[in-house]
Design a protein around this motif. Structure first.
Motif, PDB file in Angstrom:
ATOM      1  N   GLU B 238      55.940 -29.938 -29.680  1.00 30.34           N
ATOM      2  CA  GLU B 238      57.032 -30.437 -30.532  1.00 30.34           C
ATOM      3  C   GLU B 238      57.915 -31.421 -29.767  1.00 30.34           C
ATOM      4  O   GLU B 238      58.335 -32.436 -30.306  1.00 30.34           O
ATOM      5  N   ARG B 239      58.146 -31.112 -28.480  1.00 36.51           N
ATOM      6  CA  ARG B 239      58.922 -32.056 -27.662  1.00 36.51           C
ATOM      7  C   ARG B 239      58.156 -33.358 -27.471  1.00 36.51           C
ATOM      8  O   ARG B 239      58.734 -34.448 -27.514  1.00 36.51           O
ATOM      9  N   ALA B 240      56.874 -33.257 -27.245  1.00 39.87           N
ATOM     10  CA  ALA B 240      56.053 -34.470 -27.053  1.00 39.87           C
ATOM     11  C   ALA B 240      56.079 -35.324 -28.317  1.00 39.87           C
ATOM     12  O   ALA B 240      56.213 -36.551 -28.249  1.00 39.87           O
ATOM     13  N   ASP B 241      55.958 -34.663 -29.471  1.00 40.27           N
ATOM     14  CA  ASP B 241      55.949 -35.408 -30.736  1.00 40.27           C
ATOM     15  C   ASP B 241      57.280 -36.139 -30.956  1.00 40.27           C
ATOM     16  O   ASP B 241      57.327 -37.176 -31.614  1.00 40.27           O
ATOM     17  N   ARG B 242      58.350 -35.559 -30.408  1.00 43.59           N
ATOM     18  CA  ARG B 242      59.676 -36.211 -30.547  1.00 43.59           C
ATOM     19  C   ARG B 242      59.967 -37.142 -29.371  1.00 43.59           C
ATOM     20  O   ARG B 242      61.091 -37.639 -29.254  1.00 43.59           O
ATOM     21  N   HIS B 243      58.978 -37.322 -28.476  1.00 45.14           N
ATOM     22  CA  HIS B 243      59.151 -38.167 -27.280  1.00 45.14           C
ATOM     23  C   HIS B 243      60.340 -37.728 -26.445  1.00 45.14           C
ATOM     24  O   HIS B 243      61.118 -38.549 -25.961  1.00 45.14           O
ATOM     25  N   GLU B 244      60.478 -36.438 -26.283  1.00 41.86           N
ATOM     26  CA  GLU B 244      61.515 -35.866 -25.425  1.00 41.86           C
ATOM     27  C   GLU B 244      60.906 -35.495 -24.073  1.00 41.86           C
ATOM     28  O   GLU B 244      59.683 -35.402 -23.952  1.00 41.86           O
ATOM     29  N   PRO B 245      61.753 -35.228 -23.070  1.00 39.33           N
ATOM     30  CA  PRO B 245      61.212 -34.634 -21.840  1.00 39.33           C
ATOM     31  C   PRO B 245      60.544 -33.298 -22.189  1.00 39.33           C
ATOM     32  O   PRO B 245      61.002 -32.587 -23.084  1.00 39.33           O
ATOM     33  N   LEU B 246      59.466 -32.960 -21.462  1.00 37.20           N
ATOM     34  CA  LEU B 246      58.672 -31.789 -21.870  1.00 37.20           C
ATOM     35  C   LEU B 246      59.204 -30.464 -21.319  1.00 37.20           C
ATOM     36  O   LEU B 246      59.098 -29.435 -21.981  1.00 37.20           O
ATOM     37  N   TYR B 247      59.747 -30.491 -20.077  1.00 34.96           N
ATOM     38  CA  TYR B 247      60.251 -29.265 -19.439  1.00 34.96           C
ATOM     39  C   TYR B 247      59.271 -28.110 -19.590  1.00 34.96           C
ATOM     40  O   TYR B 247      59.545 -27.115 -20.269  1.00 34.96           O
ATOM     41  N   LEU B 248      58.121 -28.253 -18.957  1.00 37.09           N
ATOM     42  CA  LEU B 248      57.087 -27.208 -19.054  1.00 37.09           C
ATOM     43  C   LEU B 248      57.603 -25.850 -18.608  1.00 37.09           C
ATOM     44  O   LEU B 248      57.094 -24.813 -19.045  1.00 37.09           O
ATOM     45  N   GLU B 249      58.626 -25.841 -17.733  1.00 38.53           N
ATOM     46  CA  GLU B 249      59.121 -24.551 -17.232  1.00 38.53           C
ATOM     47  C   GLU B 249      59.670 -23.684 -18.356  1.00 38.53           C
ATOM     48  O   GLU B 249      59.645 -22.454 -18.263  1.00 38.53           O
ATOM     49  N   ASP B 250      60.113 -24.318 -19.430  1.00 35.75           N
ATOM     50  CA  ASP B 250      60.577 -23.514 -20.583  1.00 35.75           C
ATOM     51  C   ASP B 250      59.401 -22.765 -21.220  1.00 35.75           C
ATOM     52  O   ASP B 250      59.537 -21.607 -21.636  1.00 35.75           O
ATOM     53  N   ALA B 251      58.259 -23.447 -21.303  1.00 33.01           N
ATOM     54  CA  ALA B 251      57.067 -22.801 -21.873  1.00 33.01           C
ATOM     55  C   ALA B 251      56.602 -21.669 -20.963  1.00 33.01           C
ATOM     56  O   ALA B 251      56.274 -20.572 -21.415  1.00 33.01           O
ATOM     57  N   VAL B 252      56.612 -21.944 -19.661  1.00 30.10           N
ATOM     58  CA  VAL B 252      56.222 -20.901 -18.704  1.00 30.10           C
ATOM     59  C   VAL B 252      57.169 -19.708 -18.820  1.00 30.10           C
ATOM     60  O   VAL B 252      56.753 -18.541 -18.735  1.00 30.10           O
ATOM     61  N   GLY B 253      58.465 -20.005 -19.074  1.00 34.74           N
ATOM     62  CA  GLY B 253      59.462 -18.933 -19.225  1.00 34.74           C
ATOM     63  C   GLY B 253      59.137 -17.979 -20.376  1.00 34.74           C
ATOM     64  O   GLY B 253      59.422 -16.778 -20.291  1.00 34.74           O
ATOM     65  N   LEU B 254      58.512 -18.497 -21.429  1.00 32.61           N
ATOM     66  CA  LEU B 254      58.151 -17.627 -22.565  1.00 32.61           C
ATOM     67  C   LEU B 254      57.211 -16.508 -22.112  1.00 32.61           C
ATOM     68  O   LEU B 254      57.276 -15.385 -22.622  1.00 32.61           O
ATOM     69  N   PHE B 255      56.315 -16.840 -21.176  1.00 34.46           N
ATOM     70  CA  PHE B 255      55.369 -15.818 -20.699  1.00 34.46           C
ATOM     71  C   PHE B 255      56.076 -14.702 -19.952  1.00 34.46           C
ATOM     72  O   PHE B 255      55.636 -13.558 -19.971  1.00 34.46           O
ATOM     73  N   GLU B 256      57.197 -15.060 -19.288  1.00 41.04           N
ATOM     74  CA  GLU B 256      57.908 -14.035 -18.519  1.00 41.04           C
ATOM     75  C   GLU B 256      58.505 -12.973 -19.433  1.00 41.04           C
ATOM     76  O   GLU B 256      58.792 -11.862 -19.001  1.00 41.04           O
ATOM     77  N   MET B 257      58.671 -13.331 -20.712  1.00 43.68           N
ATOM     78  CA  MET B 257      59.222 -12.362 -21.670  1.00 43.68           C
ATOM     79  C   MET B 257      58.127 -11.502 -22.308  1.00 43.68           C
ATOM     80  O   MET B 257      58.405 -10.680 -23.156  1.00 43.68           O
ATOM     81  N   GLU B 258      56.870 -11.741 -21.920  1.00 40.53           N
ATOM     82  CA  GLU B 258      55.757 -10.931 -22.462  1.00 40.53           C
ATOM     83  C   GLU B 258      55.049 -10.237 -21.301  1.00 40.53           C
ATOM     84  O   GLU B 258      54.065 -10.743 -20.767  1.00 40.53           O
ATOM     85  N   PRO B 259      55.515  -9.074 -20.884  1.00 40.72           N
ATOM     86  CA  PRO B 259      54.946  -8.439 -19.688  1.00 40.72           C
ATOM     87  C   PRO B 259      53.463  -8.095 -19.827  1.00 40.72           C
ATOM     88  O   PRO B 259      52.768  -7.942 -18.828  1.00 40.72           O
ATOM     89  N   GLN B 260      52.944  -7.992 -21.045  1.00 41.58           N
ATOM     90  CA  GLN B 260      51.512  -7.676 -21.205  1.00 41.58           C
ATOM     91  C   GLN B 260      50.629  -8.886 -20.925  1.00 41.58           C
ATOM     92  O   GLN B 260      49.408  -8.742 -20.806  1.00 41.58           O
ATOM     93  N   VAL B 261      51.252 -10.082 -20.870  1.00 41.11           N
ATOM     94  CA  VAL B 261      50.470 -11.307 -20.710  1.00 41.11           C
ATOM     95  C   VAL B 261      50.724 -11.875 -19.318  1.00 41.11           C
ATOM     96  O   VAL B 261      51.872 -12.188 -18.976  1.00 41.11           O
TER      97      VAL B 261
END
Lengths: 311, 311
Positions: B238-261
């Protein structure tokens, strides 16, 4: 082989791109009448600097095929020494004369950018343990680079589905480069290329020296000394023909009497796998099949030769 | 995708040898009228255990080609774990039902001795640095083994010269195995295979989980946790489609909230070379093209997914 030029039937068609090559092959096959019957297509890959050994290969392919393609491409990937690559002889005019005489229909002379448009391949052919022994031990990467370009050339010249007749597709390589021939046969089998790999016997001077473009680097005295290679091969072959023990050490001993010739290896191997055979240390009569491989240096010039046993 | 069977037009022709396969392909192409016009031939290589993702691939290939070949071969060379190879699901009857429904003309089901008559290949395909990263880092030898069999399959199904019409030859691979697709494209380019490599988009459950035969190994709770993979990909897309900075660390952060993954990697790469792109550490707006690659483990089950950016 006589060096007197036979009257050329026609000049070969020279192409430089793979698209032109495919179109030329389709055109030549379609020009054969009648349509629908089987046709034959031969490919002879070379690096140019053609001598009588190449001419024999091309003439054999000419006799065996309706359409004959010869490629000339000095493949940098198979040189492990940049100076060797740069100083490799480029003799296109003389090559074209030989190819016209030998009857090639199409000569494919691509540039580097046609063969390697993306630079060096990322996905490579790995010649494995077969490519590490004998010549591979002295020339790291040589066989991988050779297979990289042969893998391409075999696809470039493949008969297209549009020609409307069965086409038997053959590729020709000289028997002198025995390890190269084994590796190409293995690649064709392991990757299931739809091509028949064929070979022609080694051409020799009247004295027995295997023809090579490197022979011109030898002095007359060195060329004479180099004849020990053929004598050694023949010594073992005569024993094999008589089903006697081979005693390879006798052949190796001949080299010791020629101080100008430094032997690298003299081995009896399985012709299909290049696995060393044990006959050289046994007293048992030879009853099988084998391939004698030899490499030696004469005045800094590396020479290779080989001979089939049991055929 | 509905699991209700549509009426099968006809049962596919099953062949087990490469000779039968070539003959069947020639026959099917020749059966197309009128002769002389261009034809299209599609190949879908699979390891069987077909699911809706495969069905989508086969259906797309069916729509795009006159003649459709599907191969089923569980290729031991691409398993780096023998137990994994032995326990890989073999579901030929169910596979054949799916392939009849999807309209395959020919199904090629060779045995090991047909594909590897001489045992393991001596001359191999080397996936190089491209095959060592990402999935290759976790599965040494996997991509070399995969390319070894694809190199063969592409030759087995090649339209023969006898068919008498131009044949556009295509091979189909799922987009979910993104690194596999890149490597096959590279092999086809580097070895100049005369084939057009095509792909179809990833199939997902309604919730967004990429279809995989491994999904059946997940508990409902694990399958729900695994949805973080798709959420993370979408966040960046969604960020890419809006030509925004991507900040992949935010996506990586989502995984930290799922301890099973347990996340293995989440990377933005060049879609053609798999070279890591630098957007993940920059504040600059995204304006290019890229491929997001992700691998994670859920309850011991390895899942991969990916998403194209900038398309």
């Amino acid at each position: 082989m006589s060096t007197t030029a036979a009257p050329a039937l026609r000049a070969p068609h020279i192409v430089t791109t793979t698209a032109e090559l495919s179109a030329a092959i389709a055109r030549e096959i379609e020009a054969l009448a009648p349509s629908g019957t089987a046709a034959t297509l031969g490919l002879v890959p070379t690096m140019g600097a053609l001598h009588s050994g190449h001419e024999s290969l091309v003439s054999t392919a000419r006799e065996q095929n309706d359409v004959l393609v010869v490629s000339i491409f000095v493949n940098e990937l198979q040189f492990n020494d940049e100076h060797d690559f740069e100083s490799y002889p480029r003799t296109l005019d003389a090559d074209m004369e030989i190819l016209a005489r030998a009857g090639a229909d199409i000569v494919f002379v691509p540039g580097d950018e046609e063969v390697y448009p993306d630079g060096r391949p990322l996905v490579k052919i790995d010649s494995g343990a077969l490519g590490e022994k004998f010549e591979g031990a002295s020339r790291p990467g040589h066989f991988d680079g050779m297979l990289a370009v042969v893998a391409k050339l075999l696809h470039y010249s493949m008969p297209p589905a549009s020609v409307g007749r069965p086409v038997a597709y053959r590729a020709y390589f000289g028997a002198k480069d025995a390890q190269q021939l084994v590796l190409i046969n293995r690649m064709v089998a392991d990757l299931n290329y739809p091509v028949d790999v064929r070979s022609v016997p080694i051409m020799r001077t009247a004295e027995g020296l295997a023809l090579s473009s490197r022979n011109q680097l030898l002095t007359p005295e060195q060329a004479k000394a180099a004849l020990v290679i053929h004598r050694a091969l023949l010594l073992v072959k005569e024993r094999a023909d008589r089903h006697e023990p081979l005693y390879l050490e006798d052949a190796v001993g001949l080299f010791e009497m020629e101080p100008q010739v430094e032997l690298d290896y003299f081995e009896l191997v399985d012709p299909r796998t290049l696995q060393e055979l044990a006959f050289n240390c046994q007293d048992t009569p030879f009853t099988g099949e084998g391939l004698l491989l030899v490499a030696a240096e004469v005045g800094g010039v590396r020479l290779i030769d080989n001979m089939r046993l049991g055929y």
